[in-house]
Structure formats: structure tokens, C-alpha cells
Design a protein around this motif. Structure first.
Motif: not given
Length: 220
Positions: A108-109, A111-116, A119
């Protein structure tokens, strides 16, 4: 014009400055571009030495100021493109596979980095080119996340032009005191590195604390 008589800073930068001076003396603008391309690929080569020295060379008439800015920016883009393609070829699948093997991290870390990055990737690439230490590294996640190449190259060129112009012009205006730039920018680079190390240490401490609490709940 021979650059060898320059009053270069003492160790450890003296060898790098002499190497960069020899490149500019032998090849002119393309030599400065080659030095900066290599600086992007090998961050221990300090742009805060190479760029002001190139500006000083422009002030001495060895190369023109326009040539100094053009070739150093082109060198930055070429070096960044190599790192972009390294990230592109490595790919998300390998990144996730490698991430899953690392201790103290979660899927999840990443995945959050990729989402950031999805954006804010354009701002990260543009502004990252002006931040010591990260100015080279930011090209790799841009490649991993498949940022469109024309967008990446445009942002890299713009960010690099701003950074290179500041340091080249500083060397141009300071003249034989061009090496003062290294002291100021080097201090910023060290501060950024310390903050990055502190952030990693804090991340590890939080993860270890969370793991310890989870084990305590399982055994209680």
C-alpha cells in the motif's frame, strides 16, 4: 584559452574542478554539456562545481554565455533521459516485485506513492530538477510510471534551464570567486540529504513500532 591556471578550490573538489576545466578547455560548450550529463548519471559529481566553473569560462571568453547555458541544459536533459529509460525498462512489475521483498514496507505504501506521482508528477519533475540530490533521482520514477516522454523532456529542460542558469550566471558574475557557489549550494545539498535520511529513519521507526505493537497484541 587554457583554463589550467585557474585558482581552483582545494580538495575534495579540486580534482573534479580540474577535470571539468579540462573538458571545457578542450571541447568548449559540448565539454560542459558532457560533464553535466555525467553529473546527472553520477550524482557525486557536483553541479555546484561544474556549472559555476562553466560560467567563469564564459566570463573569460572561452565559450559564450549562450553556449554555456545551451550545452549544460542539453547535457542535463540527456543525462535525465538515460535515467528515465532505466526506470521505463525496469517497469512497474519489477518495482512491485522488488518492493515486496523489502522489509518494513507494505504494498500500500508503493501504491500511495504511485497515486501521488500520478497527481503531482509534473510538478515533481519540474521542481525536482531544482532540488539538490533529487534532481537526478526524480527521472527514475518518471520512467517507471511511464510519464509521456515529450512531457518529461519538456519539464526536465525547463527545470534544468532554471537551475543551470542560476549557477552558470553566478559563476559568470563572481569571476575568479566562482567557487563560492559550491559552499552555499553544497550546504543546501547536505541539508536536503540530512532531511531525507531523517525521513527514512522516522519511517523505519514508525514501522518497527507498529510491528512491535502488533506482535504484543497477538501474544497478549
Amino acid at each position: 584559452m587554457d583554463l589550467s591556471p585557474l585558482a581552483l578550490p582545494q580538495e575534495p573538489a579540486d580534482g573534479i574542478a580540474r577535470w571539468a576545466a579540462d573538458l571545457v578547455d578542450a571541447m568548449g560548450g559540448p565539454g560542459a554539456g558532457l560533464a553535466i550529463a555525467l553529473e546527472n548519471l553520477f550524482p557525486p559529481l557536483p553541479s555546484e562545481v561544474i556549472l559555476p566553473l562553466t560560467g567563469f569560462a564564459a566570463g573569460q571568453g572561452v565559450i559564450s554565455l549562450a553556449s554555456a547555458l545551451f550545452w549544460t541544459t542539453l547535457g542535463s536533459v540527456v543525462g535525465a533521459a538515460v535515467l528515465y529509460w532505466a526506470g521505463h525498462l525496469f517497469g512497474r512489475a519489477r518495482m512491485h516485485a522488488l518492493w515486496s521483498r523489502l522489509p518494513l514496507v507494505k504494498a500500500s505504501d508503493l501504491e500511495r506513492t504511485e497515486a501521488w506521482f500520478t497527481r503531482h508528477g509534473t510538478k515533481a519533475v519540474l521542481l525536482g530538477r531544482m532540488v539538490p540530490v533529487f534532481r537526478s533521482l526524480i527521472s527514475v520514477p518518471a520512467g517507471v510510471e511511464r510519464m509521456p516522454l515529450p512531457v518529461f523532456l519538456s519539464l526536465t529542460a525547463l527545470g534544468s534551464l532554471v537551475w543551470n542558469s542560476a549557477l552558470v550566471l553566478a559563476g559568470y558574475w563572481l569571476g575568479d570567486r566562482w567557487d563560492l557557489v559550491e559552499g552555499y549550494v553544497g550546504a543546501v545539498s547536505k541539508a536536503v540529504l540530512v532531511l531525507a535520511v531523517a525521513a527514512v529513519a522516522l519511517y523505519i521507526a514508525v514501522r518497527l513500532r507498529g510491528r512491535g505493537r502488533a506482535q504484543h497484541r497477538r501474544t497478549s
